[in-house]
Design a protein around this motif. Structure first.
Motif, PDB file in Angstrom:
ATOM      1  N   VAL A  93       3.068   3.085   4.856  1.00  0.00           N
ATOM      2  CA  VAL A  93       1.913   2.308   5.304  1.00  0.00           C
ATOM      3  C   VAL A  93       0.663   3.184   5.351  1.00  0.00           C
ATOM      4  O   VAL A  93      -0.441   2.742   5.018  1.00  0.00           O
ATOM      5  N   THR A 103      -4.951  -2.800  12.782  1.00  0.00           N
ATOM      6  CA  THR A 103      -3.608  -2.218  12.694  1.00  0.00           C
ATOM      7  C   THR A 103      -2.945  -2.165  14.064  1.00  0.00           C
ATOM      8  O   THR A 103      -1.762  -2.488  14.214  1.00  0.00           O
ATOM      9  N   THR A 104      -3.719  -1.754  15.073  1.00  0.00           N
ATOM     10  CA  THR A 104      -3.187  -1.608  16.433  1.00  0.00           C
ATOM     11  C   THR A 104      -2.738  -2.951  16.999  1.00  0.00           C
ATOM     12  O   THR A 104      -1.662  -3.068  17.596  1.00  0.00           O
ATOM     13  N   GLU A 122      -0.051  -5.691   8.371  1.00  0.00           N
ATOM     14  CA  GLU A 122       0.540  -4.398   8.023  1.00  0.00           C
ATOM     15  C   GLU A 122       1.055  -3.685   9.272  1.00  0.00           C
ATOM     16  O   GLU A 122       2.111  -3.054   9.254  1.00  0.00           O
ATOM     17  N   GLY A 123       0.283  -3.778  10.369  1.00  0.00           N
ATOM     18  CA  GLY A 123       0.716  -3.161  11.619  1.00  0.00           C
ATOM     19  C   GLY A 123       2.007  -3.770  12.121  1.00  0.00           C
ATOM     20  O   GLY A 123       2.915  -3.071  12.575  1.00  0.00           O
ATOM     21  N   ASN A 163      -5.074  -5.601   7.918  1.00  0.00           N
ATOM     22  CA  ASN A 163      -4.320  -4.551   8.600  1.00  0.00           C
ATOM     23  C   ASN A 163      -3.422  -5.123   9.692  1.00  0.00           C
ATOM     24  O   ASN A 163      -2.421  -4.507  10.069  1.00  0.00           O
ATOM     25  N   SER A 174      -0.271   4.777  12.148  1.00  0.00           N
ATOM     26  CA  SER A 174      -0.292   4.706  10.684  1.00  0.00           C
ATOM     27  C   SER A 174      -1.678   4.337  10.167  1.00  0.00           C
ATOM     28  O   SER A 174      -2.007   4.602   9.012  1.00  0.00           O
ATOM     29  N   GLY A 175      -2.487   3.725  11.048  1.00  0.00           N
ATOM     30  CA  GLY A 175      -3.833   3.326  10.641  1.00  0.00           C
ATOM     31  C   GLY A 175      -4.913   4.339  10.953  1.00  0.00           C
ATOM     32  O   GLY A 175      -6.082   4.142  10.601  1.00  0.00           O
ATOM     33  N   ASN A 193      -3.165   2.864   3.599  1.00  0.00           N
ATOM     34  CA  ASN A 193      -4.418   2.883   4.343  1.00  0.00           C
ATOM     35  C   ASN A 193      -5.439   3.887   3.821  1.00  0.00           C
ATOM     36  O   ASN A 193      -6.620   3.794   4.154  1.00  0.00           O
TER      37      ASN A 193
END
Length: 258
Positions: free
Chosen positions: A116, A14-15, A160-161, A157, A185-186, A120
């Motif tokens: 989001v 995600t990051t 998504e990120g 992810n 968000s993750g 998760n």
């Protein structure tokens, strides 16, 4: 220590995805966005089947339980659980002006992040349950298989990120702040996974149910949100290709490492 890193892998995905805000323009290419949404859907569908439902059935057989009972019961409960969360948590989906959940005065950007984050929750549960099975030394769940699931979720992810941070930048938010929101968000994933593992002794007796529960929750996200978003408007065929690529990649990861 291996399990600690396993829990952080999805957050890393995600990051890294959120970090794309520093390299891309305000708007993501529509075709790329469609492909990434489809890709994320394919990964989650394959992970639900190979990493969660099949182990649930195998463990039930091992315990001389009717194999389909835990798988079907947990799956339906997972769907219902996410349906309830979807109805309660205020959130706003990509390219939508109609908030969902309870009425609130939260900012549009906050509700986009919550959308989001809602995605998760089942992924964090899935990682936590699978690693709890590893800690319990269940023969049907291997450390390599758990890492395969963790890596697969990290891969999905990534888009998504990016899909959350880039639109936030387009809404006028600074790049560093958009990145921070996308990355945070993750955070629900490792937190949820860690809580699940902390309850390992409670989890193990109902492990087959929890595996399929996580699968149901993930499939809810795919069917309710990811696929409709990927298939709306033009270039839906690109999204379909993304589903195929994501599904096959996750299947290979699970079979090769599991």
């Amino acid at each position: 220590m291996q399990i600690f890193w396993g829990l952080l892998i999805p957050l890393a995905g995600t990051t890294l995805g959120a970090g794309m805000v520093f390299f891309m323009r305000n708007q993501m290419n529509v075709k790329l966005e469609k492909f990434l949404l489809g890709f994320a859907s394919g990964v989650m569908i394959a992970a639900s089947v190979w990493s969660l439902i099949i182990p649930s059935i195998d463990i039930a057989k091992e315990h001389q339980t009717v194999a389909w009972v835990p798988a079907s019961t947990g799956f339906i409960c997972g769907i219902i659980f996410l349906l309830i969360l979807d109805s309660l948590i205020p959130h706003l989906h990509l390219k939508s002006n109609q908030p969902e959940g309870i009425k609130t005065k939260l900012k549009k950007t906050t509700m986009m992040v919550l959308a989001v984050t809602l995605h998760n929750i089942p992924e964090g549960m899935a990682v936590g349950v699978i690693f709890a099975g590893v800690l319990a030394q269940n023969a049907k769940i291997t450390l390599a298989g758990a890492f395969a699931l963790s890596i697969g979720i990290a891969i999905q992810n990534f888009p998504e990120g990016a899909i959350i941070s880039i639109p936030l930048k387009a809404e006028g938010m600074s790049k560093p702040k958009a990145f921070a929101y996308g990355a945070l968000s993750g955070i629900v994933e490792p937190v949820g996974a860690a809580v699940t593992i902390a309850l390992t002794n409670t989890v193990i007796p109902v492990l087959p149910y929890l595996l399929s529960f996580a699968a149901g929750a993930m499939i809810y996200v795919v069917v309710e949100e990811l696929i409709p978003e990927s298939q709306s408007g033009e270039h839906s065929n690109i999204a379909t290709i993304g589903v195929a690529v994501g599904f096959v990649l996750m299947m290979i990861l699970d079979v090769a490492l599991g």
